[in-house]
Structures are given as C-alpha cells and as structure tokens.
Design a protein around this motif. Structure first.
Motif, PDB file in Angstrom:
ATOM      1  N   ASP A   1       6.809  17.147  -4.867  1.00 41.37           N
ATOM      2  CA  ASP A   1       5.305  18.000  -4.198  1.00 41.37           C
ATOM      3  C   ASP A   1       5.244  16.297  -3.485  1.00 41.37           C
ATOM      4  N   LEU A   2       6.632  15.025  -3.393  1.00 40.26           N
ATOM      5  CA  LEU A   2       6.252  14.677  -2.280  1.00 40.26           C
ATOM      6  C   LEU A   2       6.876  13.971  -1.356  1.00 40.26           C
ATOM      7  N   GLN A   3       6.357  14.102  -0.047  1.00 39.00           N
ATOM      8  CA  GLN A   3       6.974  13.751   1.016  1.00 39.00           C
ATOM      9  C   GLN A   3       7.889  13.218   1.564  1.00 39.00           C
ATOM     10  N   ILE A   4       9.197  13.367   2.433  1.00 43.38           N
ATOM     11  CA  ILE A   4      10.568  12.429   1.991  1.00 43.38           C
ATOM     12  C   ILE A   4      10.111  10.906   1.458  1.00 43.38           C
ATOM     13  N   GLU A   5       9.510  10.655   2.912  1.00 41.35           N
ATOM     14  CA  GLU A   5       9.561   8.882   2.468  1.00 41.35           C
ATOM     15  C   GLU A   5       9.166   8.397   1.243  1.00 41.35           C
ATOM     16  N   ASN A   6       7.504   9.305   1.128  1.00 44.76           N
ATOM     17  CA  ASN A   6       7.401   8.669  -0.423  1.00 44.76           C
ATOM     18  C   ASN A   6       8.281   8.954  -1.621  1.00 44.76           C
ATOM     19  N   LYS A   7       9.466  10.520  -1.288  1.00 37.54           N
ATOM     20  CA  LYS A   7       9.377  10.066  -1.961  1.00 37.54           C
ATOM     21  C   LYS A   7      11.215   9.915  -2.303  1.00 37.54           C
ATOM     22  N   LEU A   8      11.859   9.010  -1.353  1.00 41.51           N
ATOM     23  CA  LEU A   8      12.418   7.421  -0.859  1.00 41.51           C
ATOM     24  C   LEU A   8      11.912   6.666  -1.889  1.00 41.51           C
ATOM     25  N   ARG A   9      10.287   6.023  -1.688  1.00 47.57           N
ATOM     26  CA  ARG A   9      10.002   5.128  -1.638  1.00 47.57           C
ATOM     27  C   ARG A   9       9.939   5.440  -3.501  1.00 47.57           C
ATOM     28  N   PHE A  10       9.079   6.975  -4.173  1.00 48.07           N
ATOM     29  CA  PHE A  10       9.021   6.916  -5.950  1.00 48.07           C
ATOM     30  C   PHE A  10      10.821   6.720  -6.419  1.00 48.07           C
ATOM     31  N   SER A  11      10.891   7.377  -5.727  1.00 50.20           N
ATOM     32  CA  SER A  11      13.035   7.271  -6.439  1.00 50.20           C
ATOM     33  C   SER A  11      13.369   5.994  -6.668  1.00 50.20           C
ATOM     34  N   ALA A  12      12.808   5.069  -5.031  1.00 51.91           N
ATOM     35  CA  ALA A  12      13.919   3.715  -5.642  1.00 51.91           C
ATOM     36  C   ALA A  12      12.754   3.362  -6.589  1.00 51.91           C
ATOM     37  N   ILE A  13      11.955   3.468  -6.471  1.00 55.46           N
ATOM     38  CA  ILE A  13      11.225   2.304  -7.602  1.00 55.46           C
ATOM     39  C   ILE A  13      11.042   2.904  -9.290  1.00 55.46           C
ATOM     40  N   VAL A  14      11.378   3.961  -9.489  1.00 57.61           N
ATOM     41  CA  VAL A  14      11.808   4.705 -10.937  1.00 57.61           C
ATOM     42  C   VAL A  14      13.390   4.150 -10.722  1.00 57.61           C
ATOM     43  N   PHE A  15      13.711   4.279  -9.950  1.00 64.72           N
ATOM     44  CA  PHE A  15      15.945   3.942 -10.517  1.00 64.72           C
ATOM     45  C   PHE A  15      15.778   3.095 -10.370  1.00 64.72           C
ATOM     46  N   ASP A  16      14.602   1.627  -9.913  1.00 63.22           N
ATOM     47  CA  ASP A  16      15.446   0.436 -10.434  1.00 63.22           C
ATOM     48  C   ASP A  16      14.343   0.107 -11.575  1.00 63.22           C
ATOM     49  N   ILE A  17      13.395   0.712 -12.185  1.00 64.31           N
ATOM     50  CA  ILE A  17      12.862   0.400 -13.701  1.00 64.31           C
ATOM     51  C   ILE A  17      14.062   0.961 -14.519  1.00 64.31           C
ATOM     52  N   PHE A  18      14.716   2.616 -14.141  1.00 62.19           N
ATOM     53  CA  PHE A  18      15.695   3.244 -15.669  1.00 62.19           C
ATOM     54  C   PHE A  18      16.650   2.112 -14.842  1.00 62.19           C
ATOM     55  N   THR A  19      17.078   1.878 -14.184  1.00 59.53           N
ATOM     56  CA  THR A  19      18.611   0.384 -14.326  1.00 59.53           C
ATOM     57  C   THR A  19      18.559  -0.662 -15.091  1.00 59.53           C
ATOM     58  N   ALA A  20      16.833  -0.852 -14.831  1.00 62.06           N
ATOM     59  CA  ALA A  20      16.979  -2.364 -16.022  1.00 62.06           C
ATOM     60  C   ALA A  20      16.538  -1.802 -17.086  1.00 62.06           C
ATOM     61  N   CYS A  21      15.870  -0.644 -17.514  1.00 70.51           N
ATOM     62  CA  CYS A  21      15.716  -0.299 -19.075  1.00 70.51           C
ATOM     63  C   CYS A  21      17.445   0.623 -19.537  1.00 70.51           C
TER      64      CYS A  21
ATOM     65  N   THR B   1       0.498  -1.335   0.260  1.00 71.24           N
ATOM     66  CA  THR B   1       0.011  -0.102   0.366  1.00 71.24           C
ATOM     67  C   THR B   1       1.071   1.137  -0.114  1.00 71.24           C
ATOM     68  N   ASP B   2       1.813   1.142   0.840  1.00 69.26           N
ATOM     69  CA  ASP B   2       3.022   2.057   0.834  1.00 69.26           C
ATOM     70  C   ASP B   2       3.664   2.943  -0.237  1.00 69.26           C
ATOM     71  N   LEU B   3       4.141   1.638  -0.893  1.00 65.60           N
ATOM     72  CA  LEU B   3       4.294   1.429  -2.306  1.00 65.60           C
ATOM     73  C   LEU B   3       3.383   2.399  -3.642  1.00 65.60           C
TER      74      LEU B   3
END
Length: 173
Positions: free
Chosen positions: A74-94, A59-61
């Motif tokens: 506009d993300l709060q720091i916790e969600n910015k970290l979560r979002f960044s981790a997801i996007v980083f994972d996606i872009f590194t796979a790409c 749910t958090d992710l």
C-alpha cells in the motif's frame, strides 16, 4: 672443523630458522584470522546501527518504515523506495552475518541472534509482503532458504507476539 662439518652446522641452523619462521607465520595468520572475525562482526553491527540511526534521524524514513511495516503493497512509490532500501540494508547485513557464520567467521550465538532479528522483522506484514514480492528474487538462494525456514518457525509461535522495536512494529503504532 672441516668444511663438511661447517656445512652440516649451516644446514642445522637453516632448518631451525625455517621452523622458527613457519611458527611465526602460523601465529601471524592466527592473529589475522581473529582480527578478521572481529572486523566482520563489527561491520555487521555498524550496518545495523547505521540503518537504525538513519530511521531515527529522518522523519521521511521513519514514516516510510512505520507505514511499510504495516503494508509494503500500500506504500506510495517514494515510501516504497525508502522502505525497500531500509529492508534491503537490513537483510543484506543479516545475510553477511549468516554467511560469515557458515565459515566460522562469527560465533553461532551471533548468527542465532541475527536469525531472531529476521524472525521479528518478518512479524511485520509489510516486511512479509516485501519478502514475497522482492526478497525471493533478490538474495542468494541459501539465504532465501534460511529466511523461509525462519518464516516457517514463526508459525510455530517461537517468536513472542510483541517483538523489540524497531524489528517488530505493533499495528497500534
């Protein structure tokens, strides 16, 4: 049969054995190369499926992903970290996929599909903001150049307005 004739026969047998060994090694190398190509694409697919599963199962992710696609800034720091981790994972796979394609590690159709995924990801305002604030300094220059070309291509309306989820999150969500 003389000793020199036996030596000549031995040299002939040795030459035949050497050629046979080289042929065998060539076949093994070819088989290993194909195996490595399949392994590379499977690893990339596993990474993509992995991040999709993580988003779907948390749910958090999911919240971070939905909010982040609307606005990274506009993300709060916790969600910015979560979002960044997801996007980083996606872009590194790409990035790994496109790098493998440069060296013949995967088919061009697969790398083209990855470019489409990148395009749909970049349709999200939050992913654009992430790319501008983090991506330009995080990834290899050749990958940054490719992504920037895709960003330019998006402006020419190559990507449909409504992309596939989870790559493009329409603002109505």
């Amino acid at each position: 049969m003389t000793i020199s004739e036996l030596g000549s026969v031995g040299e002939l047998i040795g030459a035949i054995a050497t050629v046979a060994t080289l042929l065998y090694l060539a076949l093994q190398i070819r088989a290993n190369t194909l195996t490595d190509k399949y392994k590379a694409i499977n690893d990339i697919i596993d990474r993509i499926v992995g991040w999709q599963s993580r988003i779907a199962n948390s749910t958090d992710l999911m919240e971070a992903w939905i909010q982040g696609t609307k606005s990274y800034n506009d993300l709060q720091i916790e969600n910015k970290l979560r979002f960044s981790a997801i996007v980083f994972d996606i872009f590194t796979a790409c990035e790994a996929c496109l790098e493998a394609a440069k060296h013949g590690g995967i088919k061009s159709e697969s790398s083209n599909a990855v470019k489409v995924i990148i395009g749909y990801l970049l349709k999200n305002q939050g992913v654009q903001e992430y790319w501008i604030s983090v991506g330009l300094d995080t990834y290899a220059k050749d990958f940054v150049d490719q992504v920037n070309l895709i960003r330019e291509d998006m402006k020419s309306d190559s990507y449909n307005e409504n992309g596939p989820l989870p790559f493009h999150m329409p603002l109505t969500i």
